[in-house]
Design an enzyme around this catalytic site. Structure first.
Site, short mmCIF file in Angstrom:
data_model
loop_
_atom_site.label_atom_id
_atom_site.label_comp_id
_atom_site.label_asym_id
_atom_site.label_seq_id
_atom_site.Cartn_x
_atom_site.Cartn_y
_atom_site.Cartn_z
CD GLU A 188 -3.18 -0.39 2.02
OE1 GLU A 188 -4.46 -1.19 2.18
OE2 GLU A 188 -3.10 0.54 3.15
CG HIS A 210 7.96 -29.76 1.65
ND1 HIS A 210 8.68 -30.79 1.23
CD2 HIS A 210 8.61 -29.04 2.77
CE1 HIS A 210 9.63 -31.01 2.12
NE2 HIS A 210 9.52 -29.90 3.10
CE LYS A 249 -11.13 1.52 3.04
NZ LYS A 249 -10.71 2.30 4.25
#
Ligand code: PA5
Length: 374
Positions: free
Chosen positions: A257, A278, A367
């Site tokens: 951000e 793995h 938003k």
């Protein structure tokens, strides 16, 4: 003291100038925070934590992004044993998750810490509405309000206004500290204190880092900048302690951000070894060479240290630049120091890329669009 194992070319004059710019920035308040802590607020935080511990089996922590990841990172890493358990809510829009959290609290005694600087973010607002209904049904309006703690803006926003009207206990996210730099403020301190973390030690570690982290953070910022110039566009944060998974999440938010704007920045990713050797090990060893690895080397047991060594050697042989950040201790002081180190390094890095470390126009765009759709 944090130690690093790399020595990029550092322009010291420019670094000094950047730190001065951060200190002058209206959102640079976190830079001096550990040294100028508001002790009055700190005492209120501890008193609130004591009250919550006395009367609640659960504290529901509602918040998202910077209003959630930092304290979760430290609580999960240090795994303190408080009688009061923390439940996180409001960090997604999944109804299933919210229902699970409500179910988990069930008939137990609980309190709520709702954390939102803007006071208008949809995810926490929805979770807060659901838990508020539950707490009022259980305790009645008056006692419910005494069990709600709001951490929000000092003077404005929907949450601030509601808290003042309803009489919730309020804590302040300082004007000069943005979400992802706020873990050492009341945002993180109240949940950490409730969870049984020694918050004095967190501040002590961060306060020491105000001086001691400048050199390693500067080196780290310049090293990242140098690697980005050589087309290394992805940074993989590697930790060998599964309990630090949320610390990696906090790091990804901090860097993503702060830096990812104006088509700049390094894409932050993360792994936990040896588990991810793995799954991601193959790519790290032999995949496309556009990434570098930053090992966060926490003090661990002997076997784990052997894995750290083996990974370092194998990945360097595989052609990955490996940066090492040595953490002095796996405790409150160590994490206080580490948080400050990364905040400083991140803000400096963003400045080197020529972007503002403290805004988030992309998040605001999401938003706004979501609010329009809802
Ligand atoms: O770092 C940021 O600014 C964001 O991640 C915010 O913390 C996040 O969007 C939550 O915002 P608020 O605290 O206003 O609810």
């Amino acid at each position: 003291m944090i130690e690093v194992n790399f020595s990029p070319e550092v322009d010291l004059a420019k670094s000094d100038q950047i730190i001065k710019e951060i200190a002058r920035d209206p959102f640079g308040g976190w830079l001096a925070l550990p040294k100028k802590y508001d002790m009055g607020e700190f005492i209120r935080i501890k008193e609130a934590a004591k009250k919550i511990n006395e009367e609640s089996e659960y504290l529901v922590c509602i918040g998202i992004g910077g209003s959630y990841l930092g304290h979760r990172a430290i609580i999960e890493a240090l795994h303190p044993h408080s009688e009061t358990k923390i439940i996180y809510a409001g960090n997604s829009l999944s109804k299933r998750e919210l229902d699970r959290a409500l179910e988990k609290v069930g008939d137990h005694d609980f309190s709520i810490n709702v954390i939102s600087k803007s006071g208008t973010t949809l995810e926490p607002a929805i979770a807060f509405a659901a838990f508020k209904k539950k707490i009022i049904e259980k305790y009645g309006e008056e006692e419910a309000c005494s069990r709600i703690y709001a951490t929000t803006d000092r003077k404005e926003g929907a949450l601030h206004d509601e808290a003042v009207t309803a009489g919730y206990t309020c804590f302040v996210v300082p004007d000069s500290i943005g979400g992802r730099y706020s873990v050492l403020s009341a945002v993180g301190m109240l949940p950490m204190a409730v969870a049984g973390i020694d918050v004095d030690k967190i501040i002590e570690g961060a306060a020491e880092a105000v001086e001691s982290a400048v050199e390693p953070a500067t080196k780290y910022a310049w090293m990242r900048y140098e690697l980005a110039a050589k087309n290394y566009d992805t940074e993989v944060f590697a930790s060998f302690e599964p309990a630090t998974m949320y610390f990696n999440e906090w790091l990804k938010q901090l860097f993503g951000e702060s830096e990812g704007k104006n088509k700049q920045g390094i894409f932050p990713a993360s792994v936990i070894y040896s588990t991810d050797l793995h799954s991601m090990g193959q790519f790290m060893q032999d995949g496309r060479r556009n990434l570098f690895e930053t090992i966060i080397d926490y003090p661990t047991d002997e076997t784990n240290q052997k894995v750290v060594k083996a990974v370092r050697v194998a990945h360097v042989e595989g052609g990955i630049p490996v940066l090492d950040i040595k953490v002095p201790s796996f405790d409150e002081k160590g994490f206080g120091e580490l948080i400050y180190f990364f905040e400083l390094a991140c803000a400096m890095s963003a400045k080197l890329f020529g972007v503002n470390p403290f805004d988030q126009p992309g998040v605001e765009a999401y938003k706004k669009e979501l609010q329009r759709l809802m």
